[in-house]
Each structure stands twice: as C-alpha cells, then as structure tokens.
Design an enzyme around this catalytic site. Structure first.
Site, short mmCIF file in Angstrom:
data_model
loop_
_atom_site.label_atom_id
_atom_site.label_comp_id
_atom_site.label_asym_id
_atom_site.label_seq_id
_atom_site.Cartn_x
_atom_site.Cartn_y
_atom_site.Cartn_z
N CYS A 110 0.80 -1.22 0.00
CA CYS A 110 0.00 0.00 0.00
C CYS A 110 0.84 1.28 0.00
CB CYS A 110 -0.93 0.00 1.21
SG CYS A 110 -2.09 -1.39 1.24
N HIS A 139 12.30 2.93 5.73
CA HIS A 139 12.25 1.52 5.33
C HIS A 139 12.55 0.62 6.54
CE1 HIS A 139 12.41 -2.04 2.95
NE2 HIS A 139 12.49 -1.40 1.79
N HIS A 150 -3.68 19.65 6.01
CA HIS A 150 -4.49 18.51 5.62
C HIS A 150 -3.68 17.22 5.72
CE1 HIS A 150 -7.36 21.44 3.98
NE2 HIS A 150 -6.30 22.04 3.46
N HIS A 179 -3.60 6.75 4.42
CA HIS A 179 -4.01 5.54 3.72
C HIS A 179 -5.21 4.89 4.42
CE1 HIS A 179 -4.15 1.61 2.03
NE2 HIS A 179 -3.62 1.02 3.09
N ASN A 214 -10.67 -0.29 0.77
CA ASN A 214 -9.21 -0.16 0.73
C ASN A 214 -8.76 -0.33 -0.72
OD1 ASN A 214 -6.44 -0.38 0.88
ND2 ASN A 214 -6.44 -1.77 2.63
#
Length: 446
Positions: free
Chosen positions: A219, A298, A382, A386, A419
């Site tokens: 995602c 990461h 703003h 996800h 989703n």
C-alpha cells in the site's frame, strides 16, 4: 470538572503563546536592530554617506571587483546545481461504473458459496466492523468466482488504468508525446508484458520514455512511485512524469480457512489513480501543487515488519496474503521513525525544541518521561492517510492527535471505495478538494 476544563484551556493558551514566541523570535530581534540602524542613519547627512562610499570605492576597487566576481560564480553554481522544482499538475481517481457496485450482503452471499461456514462467518463479522459502506465496487461480482481469473484481472487493470489516464489527459490537456517518464505500481497482479508496457502500447508513448513497473511493494508503493518519479525528473529536464497507482485483487481471492488471509477479501476493492508530475517551468501556473518533500522510512530489515504483510500458501496450497497482528504495531513504530526524520523539514522551531528536549532527557539523562509527540497540525493543514481499515485509521488518529475533521477524508474514502491500496491517499485528496477544503495558495499536506 469545571476546574480541570479551565486548567486545560489555560495550558492551551500557554502552548500557543510559546509557539508564537519561538516561531517569531527572529523578527522580535531583527526589528529593534533595524530601528537602531535607521535612527543612526537619520542623524547622518546624505552627503556624508555618499562621501564615505566614494572614498571606499576609490581605494578598494580590486576588492570590489573580486567580491563581484566571487558572487557571480557562487550564484552560477547555486542556480545550476539546485534541485529542479517538481510540480503536481493534476491527478485523476478512477470512479467505477455504478453497475460494478455491490452491497455488503451480496459480497457475503458470494463468499459463502465458496468459503466454509466458519470462514464465511468471519468474513461477515469483519465486514461489519471494517468501516466500509454498504455499497462498494467489485469488478467480478456478477461472475464470481471468475472462470478465467487471470484474464478477468487483466481486464480489471486495463479498465482502471485507461479510465484514470483518459480522464487525466482530458483535464490536464497533456499529450502522449509530453510524457518522458512512466511509473506504474501494483502489488498483486504482474502480467507479462507488464502493465507499463501496456500503457506505452495503448497511448503510443515516445520511444525514449523511461518506463518502470513496481510490484510487490504494498500500500505504500504509491508514494514510493512519486519519489522515484521525482528523482528521475531531477536528471531529465523539461519533461512530464505519469504515475499509475492501483491494485487488482480479482485473481488473488483466498478461498481457504486461514483467518489472517481472509482479511484482504473483506477490505480490498477496485480503484486506482493517475498522477501527472512536471519539471517544466511553463507548467507552474496551471499546476495544483508543488512537490516539496518526499520521505520514506524503510523497516524491511526488521523481521516483524517484513512479515506483517506476507503472500504465501496455506496448508492445503491455497495462495493468499496474510495480514498479521503485528501490522498495527509495525506501522506505529515506522510512524515514530518517520516523525523523527520528517520533523526537521516541516515542524516549527517550537515543536522541534520540545521534541529534542524530551529526547535528550530520556536518552542522555535517563529520565522516565513520555516521548513528546509533535503537533503536526502546526505544520500541515491537511492529512491524506491511507485508508487501510478502521483499525489503522483509529491508531493513526490517536498517535498523531488528529481531530475528526482531519480524519474525515480518509474515513469517507474507506466508506465509499474500501481499501484501494496505494491509490487511497489520492481518493482522500480528491474528497478534500471536492468539499472545498483546499483553496488556491500555500497548502501543505501529508
């Protein structure tokens, strides 16, 4: 209760006063100095100032010329080596045809015909708590399960990609020959030829187009694709980059009994977005946004984070994607690391000072105090988060101390479209624009 409320209000104003004091400290120091300099100059005669300048120029010609040349050289180096500005010209989210709309009850009914009674009950329970609305979009709900899953998935991907690109080209009035960079990200469906090659063939892109197809990155791949395009735009002048973010779960339906692999069946729905970036100065005025910072933390080296979303077969050979219980914890830890890296770029000085002070107190002086969570609402107007599920949104709302107003675009995206993986942040941004929240001017977001 009233006393506690008064204390809270007073602390709120104390924090605001501290924020304004730290943020505008430079102005508070510079303004008095300017007044002092102006007062000194007002006591001097204009002729005296001109005479002094003439005297210094007469005996320091070499110094003046050297300084001018050095300034010119430094200015040239600065303007030729600084990063190119990257503009987000426009974007388009694919809106499925109403005929692809499917009710929650119909989804449960279709799943019940394939899954075991226990798995169907779990699916129904998850759907009721997922945050998805009663109607979402499913490509193959009329012919489920599809007789030819791979072909069905290809058709779904082409429908989403072409629908988003056609709408984007119509809005931005960009031509195929203007596209010098193409980046496509999709995790669960990677045919041969690749989807990026399909786009090149369909829209007859240039022969020298830089084409990339990102797969298996989950995602977060949408923002990874944006970062990759931004880096490529730094070395390829006067061109545009087209990014496609989508997911296709048609060929990845899980029909087994593993609970962790049943969740994607419930949450993921069809959707995608096309984004147009440009480094051409001529696109500056018509662009919606300017891309300032892209940052990725990461956590692939951490075994727990690496395995929290994992595609594998179950005991009887059914292929599926497992969403482990460690997903929320791993996301929270990644968020903390991202905050540390992002803070210096965007947070006001007041928040950076408080964050640094608490970190030093905990690390250096071994004080048992709670880590300070910066108030990102002072840096961003703003938040496009996800829409991974209700649990994910609840956790982020809590950790970032956001309000229901900030979370509304992401929650409504989850409610209407489900989703949609890497493209969900663009649906959230489109919602904020449609509601008139974002107006022309300086706007920041995350």
């Amino acid at each position: 209760m009233r006393k506690n409320k008064l204390i809270f209000i007073r602390l709120k104003y104390v924090k605001l006063s501290y924020y304004y004091l730290i943020s505008y400290a430079a102005y508070l120091l510079i303004v008095p100095l300017l007044f002092i300099a102006a007062a000194n100059l007002s006591t001097s005669h204009v002729q005296d100032v001109l005479q002094m300048c003439k005297y210094h120029l007469r005996y320091n010609v070499l110094t003046v010329i050297s300084c001018a040349c050095l300034t010119a050289v430094l200015a040239t180096i600065y303007f030729t080596s600084r990063p190119r500005k990257v503009y987000l010209v426009d974007f388009s989210c694919y809106k499925p045809d109403p005929s692809l709309s499917c009710t929650r009850g119909a989804v449960v009914e279709k799943f019940s015909a394939i899954l075991s009674e226990e798995s169907a009950a779990i699916t129904k329970k998850v759907l009721e708590r997922s945050g998805l609305g009663d109607r979402t979009f499913v490509f193959s709900h009329k012919d489920f399960p599809p007789k030819r899953p791979f072909q069905c998935a290809r058709e779904e991907a082409e429908m989403v990609i072409c629908g988003a690109i056609d709408d984007l080209f119509a809005k931005s009035r960009v031509k195929s020959r203007d596209i010098g960079i193409l980046v496509v990200n999709i995790s669960a469906f990677n045919p041969t030829p690749s989807l990026s090659s399909m786009i090149v063939n369909r829209y007859k892109l240039r022969e020298d187009v830089v084409s990339c197809n990102l797969g298996g990155m989950g995602c977060s791949a949408g923002l990874i694709a944006i970062d990759l395009a931004k880096r490529l735009l730094q070395v390829q002048p006067k061109t545009c980059a087209l990014i496609l973010s989508l997911e296709c779960m048609t060929s990845n339906f899980y029909a087994g009994k593993d609970r962790t692999k049943l969740l994607p069946n419930c949450l993921f729905r069809m959707g995608g977005a096309a984004i147009l970036l440009s480094n051409r100065f001529s696109d500056r005025r018509r662009s919606k946004y300017e891309l300032i910072h892209t940052l990725r933390t990461h956590k692939g080296a951490d075994d727990r984070a690496y395995k929290c979303v994992f595609q594998e077969e179950d005991e009887v050979g059914n292929l599926g994607v497992s969403l482990s219980k460690d997903l929320i914890a791993a996301a929270g830890q990644t968020l903390k690391e991202n905050i540390k890296a992002l803070g210096p770029f965007v947070l006001p000085v007041s928040e950076q000072f408080l964050f640094l002070a608490t970190m030093l107190a905990r690390k250096v002086f071994s004080m048992t105090i709670k880590s300070y969570v910066p108030d990102f609402k002072l840096a961003f107007e703003h938040f496009c988060i996800h829409s991974g599920g209700r649990g994910v949104l609840d956790e982020l709302e809590k950790n970032l101390q956001l309000t229901q107003w900030h979370m509304e675009p992401s929650r409504m995206t989850l409610y209407r479209f489900g989703n949609t993986s890497s493209s969900s942040i663009w649906y959230s941004l489109a919602y904020a624009e449609a509601k008139g929240r974002i107006r022309k001017g300086i706007v920041s977001g995350k």
